[in-house]
Structure formats: C-alpha cells, structure tokens
Design a protein around this motif. Sequence first.
Motif, PDB file in Angstrom:
ATOM      1  N   LYS A 301      -4.424  -5.746  12.988  1.00 13.89           N
ATOM      2  CA  LYS A 301      -5.627  -6.174  12.445  1.00 13.89           C
ATOM      3  C   LYS A 301      -6.033  -5.061  11.597  1.00 13.89           C
ATOM      4  N   SER A 302      -5.284  -3.833  11.557  1.00 11.78           N
ATOM      5  CA  SER A 302      -5.907  -2.721  10.937  1.00 11.78           C
ATOM      6  C   SER A 302      -5.603  -2.787   9.501  1.00 11.78           C
ATOM      7  N   GLU A 303      -6.521  -2.499   8.300  1.00 14.29           N
ATOM      8  CA  GLU A 303      -6.308  -2.507   7.112  1.00 14.29           C
ATOM      9  C   GLU A 303      -5.433  -1.235   6.755  1.00 14.29           C
ATOM     10  N   ILE A 304      -5.781  -0.066   7.476  1.00  9.71           N
ATOM     11  CA  ILE A 304      -5.538   1.245   7.197  1.00  9.71           C
ATOM     12  C   ILE A 304      -3.950   1.157   7.783  1.00  9.71           C
ATOM     13  N   LEU A 305      -3.672   0.954   8.768  1.00 10.58           N
ATOM     14  CA  LEU A 305      -2.337   0.708   9.478  1.00 10.58           C
ATOM     15  C   LEU A 305      -1.363   0.216   8.613  1.00 10.58           C
ATOM     16  N   PHE A 306      -1.555  -1.216   8.185  1.00 13.04           N
ATOM     17  CA  PHE A 306      -1.073  -2.184   7.383  1.00 13.04           C
ATOM     18  C   PHE A 306      -0.742  -1.324   6.004  1.00 13.04           C
ATOM     19  N   THR A 307      -1.794  -0.796   5.292  1.00 10.07           N
ATOM     20  CA  THR A 307      -1.453  -0.258   3.980  1.00 10.07           C
ATOM     21  C   THR A 307      -0.500   0.868   4.055  1.00 10.07           C
ATOM     22  N   GLN A 308      -0.777   1.795   5.129  1.00 12.84           N
ATOM     23  CA  GLN A 308      -0.027   2.961   5.360  1.00 12.84           C
ATOM     24  C   GLN A 308       1.574   2.419   5.468  1.00 12.84           C
ATOM     25  N   ILE A 309       1.743   1.570   6.279  1.00  4.68           N
ATOM     26  CA  ILE A 309       2.992   1.082   6.662  1.00  4.68           C
ATOM     27  C   ILE A 309       3.798   0.530   5.356  1.00  4.68           C
ATOM     28  N   ILE A 310       2.928  -0.385   4.613  1.00  6.12           N
ATOM     29  CA  ILE A 310       3.746  -0.956   3.389  1.00  6.12           C
ATOM     30  C   ILE A 310       4.135  -0.034   2.327  1.00  6.12           C
ATOM     31  N   GLY A 311       3.182   1.044   2.445  1.00  5.56           N
ATOM     32  CA  GLY A 311       3.122   2.128   1.352  1.00  5.56           C
ATOM     33  C   GLY A 311       4.676   3.004   1.400  1.00  5.56           C
ATOM     34  N   ARG A 312       5.211   2.638   2.625  1.00 13.99           N
ATOM     35  CA  ARG A 312       6.601   3.534   2.786  1.00 13.99           C
ATOM     36  C   ARG A 312       7.656   2.810   1.579  1.00 13.99           C
ATOM     37  N   ALA A 313       7.413   1.657   1.644  1.00 14.46           N
ATOM     38  CA  ALA A 313       8.363   0.963   0.603  1.00 14.46           C
ATOM     39  C   ALA A 313       8.079   0.875  -0.737  1.00 14.46           C
ATOM     40  N   LEU A 314       7.083   1.712  -0.920  1.00 12.08           N
ATOM     41  CA  LEU A 314       6.257   1.375  -2.721  1.00 12.08           C
ATOM     42  C   LEU A 314       6.880   2.336  -3.429  1.00 12.08           C
ATOM     43  N   ARG A 315       7.378   3.415  -2.785  1.00 16.17           N
ATOM     44  CA  ARG A 315       7.937   4.516  -3.664  1.00 16.17           C
ATOM     45  C   ARG A 315       8.847   3.972  -4.764  1.00 16.17           C
ATOM     46  N   THR A 316       9.022   4.508  -5.923  1.00 20.39           N
ATOM     47  CA  THR A 316       9.821   4.067  -6.886  1.00 20.39           C
ATOM     48  C   THR A 316      11.330   5.352  -6.747  1.00 20.39           C
ATOM     49  N   ALA A 317      12.135   4.549  -7.263  1.00 19.23           N
ATOM     50  CA  ALA A 317      13.468   5.194  -7.130  1.00 19.23           C
ATOM     51  C   ALA A 317      14.382   4.480  -8.302  1.00 19.23           C
ATOM     52  N   GLU A 318      15.402   5.516  -8.828  1.00 15.23           N
ATOM     53  CA  GLU A 318      16.352   4.956  -9.605  1.00 15.23           C
ATOM     54  C   GLU A 318      17.233   3.634  -9.273  1.00 15.23           C
ATOM     55  N   GLY A 319      17.131   2.677 -10.013  1.00 15.61           N
ATOM     56  CA  GLY A 319      17.823   1.576  -9.874  1.00 15.61           C
ATOM     57  C   GLY A 319      17.007   0.535  -8.865  1.00 15.61           C
ATOM     58  N   LYS A 320      15.979   0.776  -8.615  1.00 13.67           N
ATOM     59  CA  LYS A 320      15.015  -0.054  -7.538  1.00 13.67           C
ATOM     60  C   LYS A 320      14.121  -0.859  -8.492  1.00 13.67           C
ATOM     61  N   ALA A 321      14.452  -2.309  -8.387  1.00 11.12           N
ATOM     62  CA  ALA A 321      13.641  -3.163  -9.248  1.00 11.12           C
ATOM     63  C   ALA A 321      12.484  -3.504  -8.460  1.00 11.12           C
ATOM     64  N   ASP A 322      12.357  -3.789  -6.922  1.00 10.29           N
ATOM     65  CA  ASP A 322      11.387  -3.836  -6.288  1.00 10.29           C
ATOM     66  C   ASP A 322      11.522  -3.476  -4.893  1.00 10.29           C
ATOM     67  N   ALA A 323      10.707  -3.778  -3.947  1.00 10.07           N
ATOM     68  CA  ALA A 323      10.747  -3.489  -2.620  1.00 10.07           C
ATOM     69  C   ALA A 323      10.583  -4.908  -1.902  1.00 10.07           C
TER      70      ALA A 323
END
Length: 490
Positions: A301-323
């Motif tokens: 139910k935590s916006e903080i925990l949810f945002t922190q978790i999803i943030g792990r997949a949002l970093r860009t990388a070479e060849g990465k079109a999306d998460a």
Amino acid sequence: MRPLREHQSEAIRLLRLSLAKGNKRPMLQAPTGFGKTLLGAAITQMALDKGNRVCFTVPAVSLIDQTVEAFRAEGITDIGVIQADHPGTDSMARVQVASVQTLSRRMFPGTDLVIVDEAHQAYKTVFQWMANNPKLPFVGLSATPWTKGLGKHYDDLIIAATTADLIERGYLSKFRVYAPTHPDLTGVRTRAGDYAEDDLAEAMSKPQLTADIVSTWMRLGENRPTLCFAVNRAHAKFLKEEFERAGARTGYVDAYTTRDERQQLAEDFQAGRVKVVVNVGVLTTGVDWDVRCLILARPTKSEILFTQIIGRALRTAEGKADALILDHSDTTLRLGFVTDIHHETLDTGRKKESSSGQRAKPVKAPKECPSCAYLKPAGVHACPSCGFAPEKIEEVETIEGELAQVKGKPKTFDKATKQRWWSGLLWYVDTRGKSRGWASHTYKDKFGVWPRDLFDHAIEPDGEVRNFVKHKAIRWAKGQAKKQEQAHAA
C-alpha cells in the motif's frame, strides 16, 4: 567533478534559493536516474568551497564505502569515516561519512552542514540531532520524500524533476506494465499502513500463484535480466526454487547476504550467468544493475516502497528500449503508475489539500486490457500493446429469441509472425527430436489454427518462441503430476 546535467544544476539553484530565504532544513527530491550521488557530491563541494565541514549520512553501513568511493571519483578526497575499526577513520577530515546506525551509538560530530541520504526513512537519530542543533543546516535527499510527518522536520520541498520528466528527457527508461494475475488478499491485515507480512506471505505463496509468476515470466519475460521482489525469505526461496525448476538460473539476496556474495551475484547478473534474482526488500536502493524486467510479487500500500521498487528497472542501458513490469500484486491498479505518483509538498501529518483549499483529486487508476493484461492509462480506449479495443455497443444482442454475449475481436497476426513461429517450431523438430505433429499442435495452441500456406524452413527460434515452448512443457508436466496424484489417491 563531472559537469552537472540541467536538472541537477536546477536542483542546486533551487537549493541556494531555499537557503537564501532562511530555510534550514530543505528536502531535495531526486528520483531514480537523477544522479543523486553526483548531486550530493556537488552540494558537499559547494560547502567545502566556503570553508565549511560536512557530514554525509547514509542509511546503512554497507553504503559507507560505496559513498566514499563515489565522492573520491568526483575529486573529494578529504574524507573520514565514522565507523568502528574502519581504516578510513579520520576525525580531522572536513568531510565525514557515517551510517545512521553508527551515529545512534555515538556523539554527533562537529560539522557545519549535514546531508541526509534516503531521508524519507525518517530516522529518530537524525531528528534528535536536528532538535539539539536548531541552527545547524540539514539537507535531505530522497527519491520519495513522502513519509507521513516528514514536514514536521524539514521546511521546504525542492522538486527539480519528476520520474515522468526524466523519462521524457531520456534519462530514465520507458516502461510497460502487465497485470497477469490478481492475488486474493482477503483477510490480509494492515499494520503500520501496509500489509502485514505474515498474512501477505501466506496469500502470495499459494502454489497456483507461484506457478503463474514463473510461467508468465517464461511467456512474457523475453528472457530479460530480471529482478523479482518477494514478501519474505521463505517466499523468496520458494520462488527461486520454482524458477530454477523451470530452467532459469536464479540468484537470491536478503539482508543476510554478505557484501562479497552480492558483488559476485551482481557480476553473474551482468554477465548473463544469472537471469533472475529474487530478493526480499534489499535491492530497493543503492543498486544500478542493468534490470530490464521486474516482477512485483509483493503487494504494498506504500507509494514509497512501490516507487523505489519500480525504480530499479527504470535505469537506461545500451540496447534497452523499455522496462517490462510484471505486476502480480495489483499494486499498479491500486496506486497508479509511478509517473502518476506526485506530491507538491511535504506531509505534515494533516490531511492534504490543494492550493484552492479543496482536497486534491485522486489519480485515476490504470485499466487492464481484457485481451493481454497490459495496463493502459485511464481514458485510453485501444490497448497500446495488442490493439484490442472494446466495442462501444450493447453487451448483448438478440438472435432468434436467444441472448448471446458480444465478445471483442480476436487478436490477429500477420503472415510474417506466423512464419517466424512455424520456422522456430520446425527447428525443435530438426534439432530436439520433436515430431512434426508436436510442432503443428504447438502452433495451433498459439494461433488457434493449423499451420497452412507456410514454408517448411527451420530457423533458430527467438526468445518469444522459446518461452512459449517452455511454458507449454511446464504446463504439461504439472498436468501429468496432478494425474499421478489423483491416481495414487484413488
């Protein structure tokens, strides 16, 4: 020091304005991808240039060395560490790096500025330090400064960029969310504003749900490097076993995993030797792995925990079109996309209101596509993933006195897609000893029709075809095991 990006420079400008207005405790919001470490180093250097001393606090002892190395890489070398028996201890250094846990057992160091990393964690030690030194400036850094009552201790919220801003500018990855399964959380109690862990673990450990988590990844995960967030250690270990049983080499991390073990796992993950890492709440901060798929098997139910978790997949990388986000927790449906979660002010413990004095309207939750389980923004009619668009007509029609339900149009595939799949299945016939009948039936499972008017040319299958074949094999094996159990019971 490296040049600052535009949003980092804007954060420094707004921080100076806040301090010039007389604020002593500003909070800087720095989402994932903002470059918080570089920002912290820039603020530290700004204080050093004025002849001031700085204490930089981190939420865990494990982050001390990481912070020291990062600061030294930016040219800040006069650094001491406040930690028992640490080789970097130097009480005379103008910059001190300390964990909050260490400070709770010691006298607070003499300093001219305190920078509090991950300030949303709201440690009592930091608040006590603030109360004892009302004139000492504190600068908070956090991707999610939304903790209840945080505004009682910090006096200004500085927002130089949001997650949505950074995605639009290309500093963070775009993402897609699917909600393949929906857990039954009936009876799961709430403690301290979130689901009770023991109840939650029981609800999320049901065999069918666990099987769905693994089979969905085999079908939709595209063989991407993946982080999976579990409820507790038992749940995480159970998921790890299920992934490995399905043929995916899987790692495991919890609070007791040593630093050396984490480092080795990170190297294996980066090299592709490990495809999935299941963890229990320890990879939410301080992780810059190349994550391209994220499995959320831990409702919150935590916006903080949810945002922190999803943030792990949002970093860009070479060849990465999306998460790719596979949300088995219904959290996105409850809280909205992370790009929708936004707060203009710090929480003071009172009910939030808009600037007009009226309560702010809640964000409209995304909607699940009934065809492919893709989560689309509220108000979007046609699914951006599969193209399915619900017919805007009556749900029933009359045919010769009988009622018939009107269904959506079935998903169509072009001939090139069908040829790719058929050729991939023929590769299994040529190299894995499968029969042509197996290939035909597998094709029909996918497309609902038999393969016709296609070339009999075998090619090595892509990840989508391989995952479908694995998913079908797992489903068949489980069906056989169930039949054996029923036979023994009889």
